[in-house]
Design an enzyme around this catalytic site. Structure first.
Site, PDB file in Angstrom:
ATOM      1  N   HIS A   1       0.817  -1.225   0.000  1.00  9.32           N
ATOM      2  CA  HIS A   1       0.000   0.000   0.000  1.00  9.32           C
ATOM      3  C   HIS A   1       0.848   1.271   0.000  1.00  9.32           C
ATOM      4  CE1 HIS A   1      -0.074   0.087   4.606  1.00  9.32           C
ATOM      5  NE2 HIS A   1       0.163   1.339   4.296  1.00  9.32           N
TER       6      HIS A   1
ATOM      7  N   ASP B   1      -0.777  -7.591   1.563  1.00 18.10           N
ATOM      8  CA  ASP B   1      -0.130  -6.275   1.580  1.00 18.10           C
ATOM      9  C   ASP B   1       1.381  -6.447   1.758  1.00 18.10           C
ATOM     10  OD1 ASP B   1       0.196  -3.570   1.605  1.00 18.10           O
ATOM     11  OD2 ASP B   1      -0.603  -3.241   3.618  1.00 18.10           O
TER      12      ASP B   1
ATOM     13  N   GLY C   1       2.734   6.132   8.989  1.00 18.10           N
ATOM     14  CA  GLY C   1       4.147   6.404   8.722  1.00 18.10           C
ATOM     15  C   GLY C   1       5.037   5.231   9.111  1.00 18.10           C
TER      16      GLY C   1
ATOM     17  N   SER D   1       4.062   2.139   8.391  1.00 17.20           N
ATOM     18  CA  SER D   1       3.758   1.106   7.401  1.00 17.20           C
ATOM     19  C   SER D   1       5.012   0.593   6.708  1.00 17.20           C
ATOM     20  CB  SER D   1       2.834   1.674   6.318  1.00 17.20           C
ATOM     21  OG  SER D   1       1.524   1.690   6.773  1.00 17.20           O
TER      22      SER D   1
END
Lengths: 374, 241
Positions: free
Chosen positions: B42, B91, B182, B184
């Site tokens: 993502h 993801d 942030g 991620s």
């Protein structure tokens, strides 16, 4: 018409000859509108009673959205049947003429459902003036009335135990839509539009079957996906590729799986370098072996740490001929796979096979905290 | 990271920062090999062009480049083909660097789990990142200790989302220590016997982390993707390039 009389499909068209002679008249056609595929008839005739000229036009019309939504209110048991008789009118195959709904069917539908539409500020479709349809008692004309066993819900609806139709997409969605909650009962994979893994009953999407990614235990959804001949092997994406092309350094399967796992180390006391070429295992002759190759092979196997090569003597003469040999100019092929550097059909002068010890690269270690005297 | 603390420089040598001009730091990432980095898919939504990215290693304070810092450009972004933007499933993505990093005390790869090596519920692990702290964005890398939560228990916190086997949950019911915007793509690592650290998760999603809706964080389950990761690295090292 080509001649004075209308011919072919136009022969029975009441308008043949006025205002213009016809050569191209619409005929009965199979019903393709999903909403109306539960009807007790299979052929329709266009234009329909709402003025749509084709089934495609009917399928994207406002009415084909309105009726399925309205049917969920349970306002009239035969609403969907009525809706379909005007969206895809029945066609009589022998005469190629459309059969209208009976006036009483139209009136019942309108009386019971028009007020429901009014609550949300919508109007009953204008083209559905019930007087245009014949009265089954007075007029001497065939018209459609529902039988007792007519399906009330279209294929895109689920029928609640109470008889109400709800959109099939609302079945097993975790929220009760039927007043008796029957849409949330027995929610197995099939009811949710999914496929059930045989072992653990896990539900997966149909698109995940035979797509090359294992999902069910034992990869059962990836079995029986192709029918390769004896000369072929099955790629991970289920293409068939000739055995000869397996592990030859050239990608033949679209997902490149014919070039995976081509180089391994045998499990045993001696970890012999093994090449899986043309679907059979071969060892590698130690002639002209180089330390650079040791690292190359280990790196290809994902083991980029320190590595050591040893040579194992082979007494069997037949084995010498089956071994693979390095090609002469292998150094020029930097960046290619190791198994691409090998060829068949030469005698192993050293009579020794390559055996390797590979290790993983160091990982996961943090530097020790620096010590300072206090 | 919410409820964490500032890390000592070099403590997490596999942590990297995925940056793009003019914003700077966008996502965290994890070094797994000299030329290979893992992050979540993502992070690349709307920014799939490799040329706009750079990866910074060996950094602790985003505002103060250190002598130990190494920067690499991105050669290839490999998104998982099943990444589903709507439900944030699968993801994960792999980033190929334009050239190898130089391994130092401050820049070192983390270990990947072997196939089938799973982390047990109630294990304590660490998350790291430069994400939101609840009241501000930090300059210095933050770390927080989180507890692994079983998928069944995790599902009970998220009524409207399905927790799949591709996910891993960690944190606390109260959300006291959690990852945030942030973080991620950054690591969830657990220490094995012998002091080796293994990457089990990549920060993916969760509830709005500084709202009053609490719950654990959801991480991409790296153990699930081992075959795919190894295969992609092999394909891009030997078959494509």
């Amino acid at each position: 018409c080509i001649s004075q009389a209308c011919s072919g499909a136009c022969a029975n068209d009441p308008n043949c000859g006025t205002p213009h002679n016809k050569t191209n008249c619409s005929q009965c056609e199979p019903i393709t509108l999903e909403l109306c595929m539960n009807l007790p008839y299979n052929y329709t005739h266009f234009p329909n009673y709402l003025g749509h000229r084709t089934q495609k036009e009917a399928s994207i019309s406002w009415e084909s959205s309105l009726f399925p939504a309205l049917v969920q209110t349970n306002c009239y048991k035969y609403l969907m049947y009525f809706a379909c008789t005007i969206l895809v009118p029945k066609c009589e195959p022998e005469t190629s003429q459309r059969i209208p709904p009976c006036r009483s069917l139209c009136k019942h539908a309108k009386e019971r459902c028009e007020s429901v539409l009014g609550i949300v500020g919508l109007q009953w479709p204008e083209d559905t003036d019930c007087t245009q349809f014949p009265d089954e008692k007075l007029d001497n004309q065939t018209c459609l009335m529902p039988d007792e066993d007519v399906e009330e819900c279209s294929p895109s609806h689920f029928k609640c135990r109470s008889g109400r139709c709800i959109l099939a997409s609302r079945r097993c969605d975790g929220e009760a839509d039927c007043e008796d909650d029957s849409d949330e009962e027995n929610c197995g994979c099939t009811e949710r539009g999914l496929w059930e893994c045989p072992v653990n009953k896990m539900c997966i999407k149909h698109s995940m079957i035979c797509d090359g990614f294992p999902d069910c235990p034992d990869e059962l959804e990836e079995k029986n996906c192709s029918s390769c001949t004896n000369d072929e092997l099955e790629c991970a994406n289920h293409e068939c590729v000739s055995r000869d092309r397996w592990c030859d350094g050239v990608v033949d399967c679209k997902d490149s799986s014919d070039e995976w796992n081509c180089v391994t180390l045998s499990k045993g006391v001696r970890s012999l370098l093994t090449i899986h070429r043309s679907a059979s295992d071969h060892h590698v002759c130690a002639d002209a072996w180089d330390d650079e190759l040791t690292h190359w092979v280990c790196k290809q196997m994902g083991l980029g740490g320190p590595s050591v090569a040893e040579f194992a003597q082979e007494a069997d003469h037949l084995e010498h001929n089956k071994m693979l040999h390095l090609i002469k100019d292998w150094k020029k092929k930097n960046g290619s796979t190791f198994h691409e550097l090998l060829m068949k059909g030469q005698t192993c002068e050293s009579r020794a096979k390559v055996s390797l010890t590979c290790t993983r690269e160091d990982c996961g270690h943090r530097p020790a905290a620096r010590m300072s005297k206090r | 990271i919410l409820g964490g603390r500032t890390s000592r420089p070099g403590r997490w040598p596999w942590q990297c920062s995925l940056q793009s001009d003019p914003s700077g730091h966008i996502c965290g990432c994890v070094l797994i090999g000299k030329k290979w980095v893992l992050t979540v898919a993502h992070c690349f939504e709307g920014r799939e062009n490799a040329a706009v990215w750079k990866v910074v290693f060996g950094i602790n304070n985003l505002d103060h480049p250190s002598d130990f810092m190494q920067t690499r450009l991105v050669k290839t972004i490999i998104l998982h083909p099943r990444y589903n933007r709507a439900v944030v499933d699968y993801d994960i993505s792999i980033v190929e660097l334009d050239e190898d990093i130089v391994e130092t005390s401050y820049v070192r790869p983390v270990c990947l789990p072997t196939k089938g090596q799973l982390v047990e519920p109630d294990t304590y692990c660490y998350i790291t990142g430069w994400g939101h702290m609840g009241n501000k964005m930090p300059f210095k890398l933050q770390e927080g200790e989180v507890r692994i939560i079983s998928l069944e228990r995790c599902q009970s916190y998220f009524d409207l989302k399905t927790i799949t086997s591709r996910m891993l949950c960690a944190g606390y019911e109260s959300g006291t220590i959690d990852s945030c915007m942030g973080d991620s793509g950054g690591p969830l690592v657990c220490e094995q016997e012998g002091g080796q650290w293994t990457l089990y998760g990549l920060t993916s999603w969760g509830s709005v982390c500084f709202s009053k809706v609490m719950g654990p964080g959801v991480y991409s389950n790296v153990s699930h993707f081992i075959d795919w990761i190894e295969r992609q690295i092999y394909i891009h090292s030997f078959l494509i390039n």
